[in-house]
Design an enzyme around this catalytic site. Structure first.
Site, PDB file in Angstrom:
ATOM      1  N   CYS A   4     -41.008 -14.782  38.348  1.00  0.00           N
ATOM      2  CA  CYS A   4     -40.312 -13.790  39.177  1.00  0.00           C
ATOM      3  C   CYS A   4     -41.234 -13.273  40.286  1.00  0.00           C
ATOM      4  CB  CYS A   4     -39.839 -12.636  38.288  1.00  0.00           C
ATOM      5  SG  CYS A   4     -39.230 -11.223  39.221  1.00  0.00           S
ATOM      6  N   CYS A   7     -42.173  -9.554  39.833  1.00  0.00           N
ATOM      7  CA  CYS A   7     -43.119  -9.371  38.719  1.00  0.00           C
ATOM      8  C   CYS A   7     -44.532  -9.720  39.192  1.00  0.00           C
ATOM      9  CB  CYS A   7     -42.744 -10.258  37.529  1.00  0.00           C
ATOM     10  SG  CYS A   7     -41.364  -9.660  36.540  1.00  0.00           S
ATOM     11  N   ASP A  30     -41.224  -3.606  52.703  1.00  0.00           N
ATOM     12  CA  ASP A  30     -40.432  -4.832  52.781  1.00  0.00           C
ATOM     13  C   ASP A  30     -40.995  -5.745  53.863  1.00  0.00           C
ATOM     14  OD1 ASP A  30     -37.216  -5.479  51.836  1.00  0.00           O
ATOM     15  OD2 ASP A  30     -38.087  -6.659  53.470  1.00  0.00           O
ATOM     16  N   HIS A  46     -39.671  -6.331  33.827  1.00  0.00           N
ATOM     17  CA  HIS A  46     -38.610  -7.109  34.466  1.00  0.00           C
ATOM     18  C   HIS A  46     -37.234  -6.621  34.024  1.00  0.00           C
ATOM     19  CE1 HIS A  46     -36.819 -10.443  36.640  1.00  0.00           C
ATOM     20  NE2 HIS A  46     -35.943 -10.494  35.642  1.00  0.00           N
ATOM     21  N   ASN A  85     -28.892  -3.714  45.872  1.00  0.00           N
ATOM     22  CA  ASN A  85     -27.870  -4.758  45.922  1.00  0.00           C
ATOM     23  C   ASN A  85     -27.799  -5.443  44.565  1.00  0.00           C
ATOM     24  OD1 ASN A  85     -27.409  -4.323  48.739  1.00  0.00           O
ATOM     25  ND2 ASN A  85     -29.278  -5.476  49.183  1.00  0.00           N
ATOM     26  N   GLY A  91     -25.575  -9.149  48.366  1.00  0.00           N
ATOM     27  CA  GLY A  91     -26.785  -9.442  49.141  1.00  0.00           C
ATOM     28  C   GLY A  91     -28.073  -9.418  48.340  1.00  0.00           C
ATOM     29  N   HIS A  96     -34.779  -9.124  40.509  1.00  0.00           N
ATOM     30  CA  HIS A  96     -35.620  -8.139  39.816  1.00  0.00           C
ATOM     31  C   HIS A  96     -35.216  -6.802  40.426  1.00  0.00           C
ATOM     32  CE1 HIS A  96     -39.789  -6.893  38.125  1.00  0.00           C
ATOM     33  NE2 HIS A  96     -39.299  -5.806  38.702  1.00  0.00           N
ATOM     34  N   HIS A  98     -34.607  -3.579  42.275  1.00  0.00           N
ATOM     35  CA  HIS A  98     -35.391  -2.934  43.341  1.00  0.00           C
ATOM     36  C   HIS A  98     -34.500  -1.989  44.113  1.00  0.00           C
ATOM     37  CE1 HIS A  98     -33.877  -6.833  44.789  1.00  0.00           C
ATOM     38  NE2 HIS A  98     -33.726  -6.274  45.988  1.00  0.00           N
ATOM     39  N   HIS A 100     -34.199  -0.255  47.753  1.00  0.00           N
ATOM     40  CA  HIS A 100     -34.640  -0.198  49.148  1.00  0.00           C
ATOM     41  C   HIS A 100     -34.650   1.278  49.551  1.00  0.00           C
ATOM     42  CE1 HIS A 100     -33.722  -4.542  50.139  1.00  0.00           C
ATOM     43  NE2 HIS A 100     -32.887  -4.392  49.110  1.00  0.00           N
TER      44      HIS A 100
HETATM   45  P1  AMP Z   1     -32.347  -7.951  48.234  1.00  0.00           P
HETATM   46  O1  AMP Z   1     -31.894  -8.921  49.281  1.00  0.00           O
HETATM   47  O2  AMP Z   1     -31.554  -6.703  48.130  1.00  0.00           O
HETATM   48  O3  AMP Z   1     -32.524  -8.656  46.902  1.00  0.00           O
HETATM   49  O4  AMP Z   1     -33.780  -7.456  48.691  1.00  0.00           O
HETATM   50  C1  AMP Z   1     -34.924  -8.240  48.560  1.00  0.00           C
HETATM   51  C2  AMP Z   1     -35.877  -7.768  49.623  1.00  0.00           C
HETATM   52  O5  AMP Z   1     -37.150  -8.266  49.319  1.00  0.00           O
HETATM   53  C3  AMP Z   1     -35.530  -8.250  51.039  1.00  0.00           C
HETATM   54  O6  AMP Z   1     -35.315  -7.117  51.869  1.00  0.00           O
HETATM   55  C4  AMP Z   1     -36.753  -9.062  51.444  1.00  0.00           C
HETATM   56  O7  AMP Z   1     -37.092  -8.898  52.811  1.00  0.00           O
HETATM   57  C5  AMP Z   1     -37.823  -8.502  50.533  1.00  0.00           C
HETATM   58  N1  AMP Z   1     -38.924  -9.403  50.217  1.00  0.00           N
HETATM   59  C6  AMP Z   1     -38.831 -10.702  49.838  1.00  0.00           C
HETATM   60  N2  AMP Z   1     -40.060 -11.202  49.619  1.00  0.00           N
HETATM   61  C7  AMP Z   1     -40.938 -10.193  49.872  1.00  0.00           C
HETATM   62  C8  AMP Z   1     -42.371 -10.082  49.839  1.00  0.00           C
HETATM   63  N3  AMP Z   1     -43.156 -11.107  49.477  1.00  0.00           N
HETATM   64  N4  AMP Z   1     -42.920  -8.903  50.174  1.00  0.00           N
HETATM   65  C9  AMP Z   1     -42.151  -7.861  50.553  1.00  0.00           C
HETATM   66  N5  AMP Z   1     -40.812  -7.890  50.584  1.00  0.00           N
HETATM   67  C10 AMP Z   1     -40.206  -9.049  50.262  1.00  0.00           C
END
Ligand code: AMP
Length: 112
Positions: A4, A7, A30, A46, A85, A91, A96, A98, A100
Site C-alpha cells: 500500500c 502505508c 498532496d 491500514h 473519497n 474518485g 487507504h 485519507h 484531504h
Molecule cells: P484520492 O484520489 O481521493 O484517493 O486521493 C489520493 C490523493 O493522493 C490524490 O490527491 C493524489 O494526488 C495523492 N497522492 C498520490 N500519490 C502521492 C504521493 N506519493 N505523495 C503525496 N500525495 C500523493
C-alpha cells in the site's frame, strides 16, 4: 499492508512532504494539490476507506479529526474543506483511508 502506497509513506519508506506525525496518524502535502494548501491525513494502521470504519477503529478517526483541528489552527487556516473519497466513482485512487484538507481558494458547492 505491504503493498500500500500510503502505508509506505506513513512508515517513511516512500518520501513525502510531512506536515505532522504522531503514533496514530501521518499528514503530508498532496503531490497534486487542488488548492493553495492541500494536505492529506492518514491513519498509520491500514484502513481501506470510510466504509471500513467500525467500532473497532473509530477512535483513530476521531483522533484524526482532532489532529486536523490542531494543524489548521496552528497554520492559521480558518476556512477549509475536509474530503474523503470512497470508491472509484467518487474518485478514490488510493485504497487507504485519507482525508484531504483543502484551503486557500473559493470553493463551489455542490462539488463537481
Ligand atoms: P484520492 O484520489 O481521493 O484517493 O486521493 C489520493 C490523493 O493522493 C490524490 O490527491 C493524489 O494526488 C495523492 N497522492 C498520490 N500519490 C502521492 C504521493 N506519493 N505523495 C503525496 N500525495 C500523493
Amino acid at each position: 499492508m505491504s503493498d500500500c502506497l500510503f502505508c509506505k509513506i506513513a512508515a517513511g519508506e516512500i518520501p513525502s512532504n510531512k506536515v505532522y506525525e504522531d503514533e496514530v496518524c501521518f499528514a503530508f502535502y498532496d503531490i497534486a494539490p487542488q488548492a493553495p494548501s492541500h494536505f492529506l491525513v492518514i491513519p498509520k494502521e491500514h484502513i481501506a476507506s470510510v466504509s471500513a470504519i467500525s467500532a473497532d477503529n473509530s477512535a483513530i478517526v476521531a483522533h484524526i479529526f482532532e489532529v486536523i483541528a490542531k494543524i489548521t489552527k496552528e497554520k492559521g487556516i480558518e476556512s477549509y474543506r475536509v474530503v474523503s473519497n470512497i470508491g472509484e466513482q467518487a474518485g478514490q485512487s488510493v485504497p487507504h483511508l485519507h482525508f484531504h484538507v483543502l484551503s486557500g481558494r473559493d470553493m463551489t458547492w455542490p462539488p463537481g
